[in-house]
Design a protein around this motif. Sequence first.
Motif, PDB file in Angstrom:
ATOM      1  N   VAL A 155      10.667  15.444  -8.847  1.00 33.96           N
ATOM      2  CA  VAL A 155      10.924  15.208 -10.261  1.00 33.96           C
ATOM      3  C   VAL A 155       9.884  16.054 -10.980  1.00 33.96           C
ATOM      4  O   VAL A 155       8.687  15.797 -10.874  1.00 33.96           O
ATOM      5  N   ARG A 156      10.343  17.086 -11.644  1.00 31.50           N
ATOM      6  CA  ARG A 156       9.441  18.069 -12.249  1.00 31.50           C
ATOM      7  C   ARG A 156       8.437  17.421 -13.198  1.00 31.50           C
ATOM      8  O   ARG A 156       8.797  16.567 -13.995  1.00 31.50           O
ATOM      9  N   ASP A 157       7.210  17.854 -13.060  1.00 35.68           N
ATOM     10  CA  ASP A 157       6.093  17.386 -13.882  1.00 35.68           C
ATOM     11  C   ASP A 157       5.803  15.902 -13.716  1.00 35.68           C
ATOM     12  O   ASP A 157       5.092  15.319 -14.534  1.00 35.68           O
ATOM     13  N   VAL A 158       6.370  15.268 -12.669  1.00 35.65           N
ATOM     14  CA  VAL A 158       6.114  13.845 -12.454  1.00 35.65           C
ATOM     15  C   VAL A 158       5.612  13.610 -11.040  1.00 35.65           C
ATOM     16  O   VAL A 158       4.482  13.180 -10.839  1.00 35.65           O
ATOM     17  N   ASP A 159       6.448  13.897 -10.030  1.00 35.35           N
ATOM     18  CA  ASP A 159       6.082  13.559  -8.659  1.00 35.35           C
ATOM     19  C   ASP A 159       7.017  14.260  -7.694  1.00 35.35           C
ATOM     20  O   ASP A 159       8.059  14.797  -8.076  1.00 35.35           O
ATOM     21  N   SER A 160       6.639  14.234  -6.429  1.00 36.18           N
ATOM     22  CA  SER A 160       7.518  14.735  -5.378  1.00 36.18           C
ATOM     23  C   SER A 160       7.310  13.880  -4.141  1.00 36.18           C
ATOM     24  O   SER A 160       6.289  13.190  -3.988  1.00 36.18           O
ATOM     25  N   PHE A 161       8.292  13.926  -3.260  1.00 35.51           N
ATOM     26  CA  PHE A 161       8.260  13.115  -2.053  1.00 35.51           C
ATOM     27  C   PHE A 161       8.930  13.914  -0.953  1.00 35.51           C
ATOM     28  O   PHE A 161       9.943  14.570  -1.178  1.00 35.51           O
ATOM     29  N   GLY A 162       8.379  13.856   0.244  1.00 37.20           N
ATOM     30  CA  GLY A 162       8.993  14.528   1.385  1.00 37.20           C
ATOM     31  C   GLY A 162       8.847  13.698   2.640  1.00 37.20           C
ATOM     32  O   GLY A 162       7.890  12.935   2.796  1.00 37.20           O
ATOM     33  N   LEU A 163       9.800  13.831   3.525  1.00 38.15           N
ATOM     34  CA  LEU A 163       9.802  13.100   4.785  1.00 38.15           C
ATOM     35  C   LEU A 163      10.374  14.012   5.859  1.00 38.15           C
ATOM     36  O   LEU A 163      11.408  14.656   5.651  1.00 38.15           O
ATOM     37  N   THR A 164       9.694  14.080   6.985  1.00 39.52           N
ATOM     38  CA  THR A 164      10.178  14.833   8.143  1.00 39.52           C
ATOM     39  C   THR A 164      10.283  13.857   9.303  1.00 39.52           C
ATOM     40  O   THR A 164       9.415  12.994   9.470  1.00 39.52           O
ATOM     41  N   PHE A 165      11.334  13.983  10.108  1.00 40.34           N
ATOM     42  CA  PHE A 165      11.495  13.059  11.228  1.00 40.34           C
ATOM     43  C   PHE A 165      12.005  13.788  12.459  1.00 40.34           C
ATOM     44  O   PHE A 165      12.574  14.874  12.375  1.00 40.34           O
ATOM     45  N   GLU A 166      11.801  13.141  13.618  1.00 43.43           N
ATOM     46  CA  GLU A 166      12.366  13.599  14.881  1.00 43.43           C
ATOM     47  C   GLU A 166      12.651  12.371  15.733  1.00 43.43           C
ATOM     48  O   GLU A 166      11.817  11.470  15.832  1.00 43.43           O
TER      49      GLU A 166
END
Length: 182
Positions: A155-166
Amino acid sequence: DQLKQMTNNAGAYAVIDYEHLETNIDGNIDVGNIKITPLGQEQAIKIQNMHVTGPNVLEIVRDYLPILGNSGLPSFAQIRFNDINMSLNGSLGDYLDRAMQANAGGAIDPCGVNGLTSIAMARNLGKQELRGDAHASYRYNADAQKVSGDFSFTVRDVDSFGLTFEMGNISPEMISGARKQV
């Protein structure tokens, strides 16, 4: 026709419109100028572009999820949503804020995972709209019986989130069995 069927199936929750659809022989689908209007609302969430790619992309779209497809899990798939735009003014922002707070048990922790989900909080920060992007992809290696993937949104100028899985020990038979159970 398959995309039209998907939008019709969403009719119990929202009206989905789009202006253009492009496909190519490489397994890519681009849908542009998408508008998602929850039932009972006048404002829409707008998405400039949705891009889907994978070796069996038409089956993925037809069956909504790779695991439900007729040919098993494709070796990879990716979906991107570019320039998601939601106005925070008006009844749509109020509606989504109530829904997100109910989903979070009524408590929004600004420092926790659900801190991003408060529309009221974004309004208090002076935001008139939320704009962002989202991405999800996976790869399936049948020989190694592994599924790996990632998911992210910003979300620009607010936050980001990422997740990687295996995940390991995912055999083609397990996928086929899961498909039959669903």
